[in-house]
Write a protein that holds these residues in place. Structure first.
Motif, mmCIF file in Angstrom:
data_model
loop_
_atom_site.group_PDB
_atom_site.id
_atom_site.type_symbol
_atom_site.label_atom_id
_atom_site.label_comp_id
_atom_site.label_asym_id
_atom_site.label_seq_id
_atom_site.Cartn_x
_atom_site.Cartn_y
_atom_site.Cartn_z
ATOM 1 N N GLU A 1 0.980 7.340 0.635
ATOM 2 C CA GLU A 1 -0.030 8.424 0.815
ATOM 3 C C GLU A 1 -1.072 7.910 1.471
ATOM 4 O O GLU A 1 -1.694 8.423 2.440
ATOM 5 C CB GLU A 1 -0.468 8.757 -0.543
ATOM 6 C CG GLU A 1 0.547 9.620 -1.439
ATOM 7 C CD GLU A 1 1.403 8.726 -2.291
ATOM 8 O OE1 GLU A 1 1.831 7.730 -1.882
ATOM 9 O OE2 GLU A 1 1.627 9.428 -3.604
ATOM 10 N N SER A 2 -1.550 6.787 1.390
ATOM 11 C CA SER A 2 -2.859 6.215 1.844
ATOM 12 C C SER A 2 -2.303 5.437 3.236
ATOM 13 O O SER A 2 -3.172 5.473 4.134
ATOM 14 C CB SER A 2 -3.524 5.374 1.034
ATOM 15 O OG SER A 2 -2.828 4.102 0.514
ATOM 16 N N ARG A 3 -1.246 4.752 3.409
ATOM 17 C CA ARG A 3 -0.878 3.993 4.364
ATOM 18 C C ARG A 3 -0.452 4.845 5.621
ATOM 19 O O ARG A 3 -0.865 4.865 6.883
ATOM 20 C CB ARG A 3 0.356 3.039 4.046
ATOM 21 C CG ARG A 3 0.279 1.937 4.816
ATOM 22 C CD ARG A 3 1.327 0.955 4.461
ATOM 23 N NE ARG A 3 2.628 1.297 4.888
ATOM 24 C CZ ARG A 3 3.634 1.693 3.835
ATOM 25 N NH1 ARG A 3 3.565 1.719 2.718
ATOM 26 N NH2 ARG A 3 4.977 2.176 4.721
ATOM 27 N N GLU B 1 0.784 -1.117 0.060
ATOM 28 C CA GLU B 1 -0.052 0.080 -0.024
ATOM 29 C C GLU B 1 0.904 1.349 -0.047
ATOM 30 O O GLU B 1 1.823 1.180 0.703
ATOM 31 C CB GLU B 1 -1.097 0.035 1.235
ATOM 32 C CG GLU B 1 -1.994 1.176 0.989
ATOM 33 C CD GLU B 1 -2.828 0.958 2.592
ATOM 34 O OE1 GLU B 1 -2.830 0.159 3.363
ATOM 35 O OE2 GLU B 1 -3.693 1.874 2.580
#
Ligand code: SF4
Length: 493
Positions: A14-16, A11
């Motif tokens: 940015e999202s993790r 992942e």
């Protein structure tokens, strides 16, 4: 959210982790905006250059001594192969290892492959690599091209792993997946966790994994004094060693930007204790790092002895350096956590850090532990840092800021950024060996080097007199953040 090692793809940061690449303000404001849930990524409307996750994955995998790395990409994506081979050979020489080239291949994806798919070429390359090099494992790094056409790299690697009887691992480092190129480290480690590391057979209470780049060996001595042995990963290790990293007593990392994913993954999957602390640069960070290590391996008293004797050893030298460097103005440009480490170290030398251009910002690491917060540690223990920019290697911003701040010294971690210092008449210190500044001795190493570099003032002034900057007065008079857009609710938040 934990690490999902069943997923073929890592992942992205940015999202993790909520990582960003655009911010301008003070270091304290950046930390506060995360705590208040207001951290936003300020996007640039103009960008000069960017790194690529593929390079960060390759720089770790290429130096596993008995593996092959296949870059499934157009030939242009492997333009940096020679850098990894150079670092590999220099590192082998330093470690008295036999000199061998890194085994790097590229599938040379072309226009026709964009239409008909590149998996046949990939299969052929994997078989060829196996036949030619007889490796212990094969890593396949993906690229923008293979990602855009949807090549089933995971399917191919699984099939060939069964056929060849060695681990064949897909590394999900397509350049376009993340704007934060350190996602490439995570992608490489994800592949190692999924396909290489085996469950522990026998735990080793005196072995500590050291996640590092390729710097000099300082841990054999330091750890030896507290009855521990370092197990350096990933460069210069081999597949057999990597299979067994689950058996170590603990994992330390010289830089959480590099090692956050692997350290957290080893703790989650195999119970290898991750040492959660700021990195070991500067006195406070080094104290905390060693004390946490002592706790993790049950050697607290030995660690206290080590801390006492090291501090005693460096005290007179540190005093002398501080007298010479007191109040000198320094600007830092480096990757995230290593940049924070350098700020701590320079403040411990009593220098004034007038600003920093840090390539990205991870508001937290994979362990989600506030103790590991390297920037929060700097702000708490050394005070706020003005002119703190999160800037993913944009020279136009750097040149503008340096021209305004006119520091006595520029400290840079990456070659491409360091060249701007002398062009502006600023003595510049470039250090690629991350272990050079590490621990108590690192303060003395850095201090001595800085004194040498400051003596180049007249020399770099001469260089500046003979340089013509590509930037006009028009740009140098603009706000350096002219092309940095606002966040969700205004400037930084
Ligand atoms: S993977 Fe994409 S971003 Fe990386 S070098 Fe290749 S084309 Fe460029």
């Amino acid at each position: 959210m934990g690490i999902d090692i069943k997923s073929p793809e890592v992942e992205v940061r940015e999202s993790r982790l909520g990582s960003i690449t655009g911010f301008a303000g003070t270091a304290g404001e950046l930390c506060d905006s995360y705590k208040k849930g207001k951290l936003c990524d300020r996007r640039r409307s103009f960008s000069q250059c960017l790194g690529c996750s593929s390079g960060n994955a390759l720089c770790q995998l290429a130096m596993i001594q008995d593996a092959v790395v296949i870059n499934h990409a157009p030939i242009g994506c492997c333009a940096d192969f020679q850098d990894y081979n150079f670092t590999n050979r220099v590192g082998q020489r330093r470690r008295n290892m036999p000199l061998k080239n890194a085994r790097l291949l590229n599938t040379n994806l072309q226009e026709k492959d964009m239409i008909y798919g590149g998996v046949f070429k990939l299969e052929k390359t994997v078989r060829e690599a196996y036949k030619r090099f007889n490796p212990k494992a094969i890593f396949v790094t993906a690229s923008c091209a293979s990602g855009i056409i949807g090549d089933d790299v995971e399917g191919v690697t699984d099939k060939l792993q069964e056929e060849l009887g060695i681990p064949v691992a897909y590394v999900s480092c397509e350049g376009f997946r993340s704007r934060i190129w350190t996602t490439g480290f995570d992608a490489a480690y994800h592949a190692i966790l999924r396909k290489i590391v085996k469950p522990p057979v026998e735990k080793k209470s005196d072995v500590v994994n050291v996640i590092n780049f390729w710097g000099s060996d300082i841990f054999t001595d330091l750890f030896g004094r507290i009855g521990l042995k370092p197990n350096y990963i990933v460069p210069f290790s081999n597949i057999e060693k990597l299979e067994r990293i689950s058996e170590s007593a603990a994992t330390v990392q010289v830089c959480p930007t590099l090692g956050t994913y692997l350290a957290a993954g080893l703790e989650q999957e195999y119970g290898v204790a991750e040492v959660k602390s700021p990195p070991p640069y500067g006195i406070t960070g080094t104290d905390m790092w060693f004390r946490e290590l002592g706790k993790a391996v049950g050697r607290e008293s030995e660690v206290e002895e080590l801390i006492k004797s090291e501090k005693h050893r460096i005290a007179p030298k540190l005093e002398r350096l501080r007298e010479k460097l007191e109040g000198k103005r320094v600007y830092v440009t480096a990757g995230a956590a290593h940049g924070h480490s350098l700020i701590a170290l320079l403040r411990d030398l009593h220098m004034e850090v007038v600003g920093a251009a840090i390539f990205h910002h991870d508001p937290c690491y994979d362990d989600r532990n506030p103790e590991s917060d390297s920037l929060g540690h700097v702000v708490r223990n050394y005070g706020d840092i003005e002119n703190y920019d999160v800037c993913n290697k944009q020279p136009f911003e750097l040149v503008n800021i340096l021209n305004r701040l006119k520091p006595d010294l520029l400290v840079a971690r990456h070659g491409g950024m360091s060249s701007w210092g002398p062009k502006l008449g600023i003595p510049t210190f470039l250090m690629g060996d991350e272990q050079f500044g590490l621990g108590y001795g690192g303060l003395i190493n850095y201090g001595n080097k800085i004194i040498d570099v400051l003596a180049t003032k007249e020399f770099v002034k001469n260089i500046a007199c003979h340089c013509e900057l590509p930037y006009t007065d028009w740009w140098l008079k603009q706000d350096p953040c002219t092309f940095l857009g606002g966040g969700c609710n205004g400037k930084n938040d």
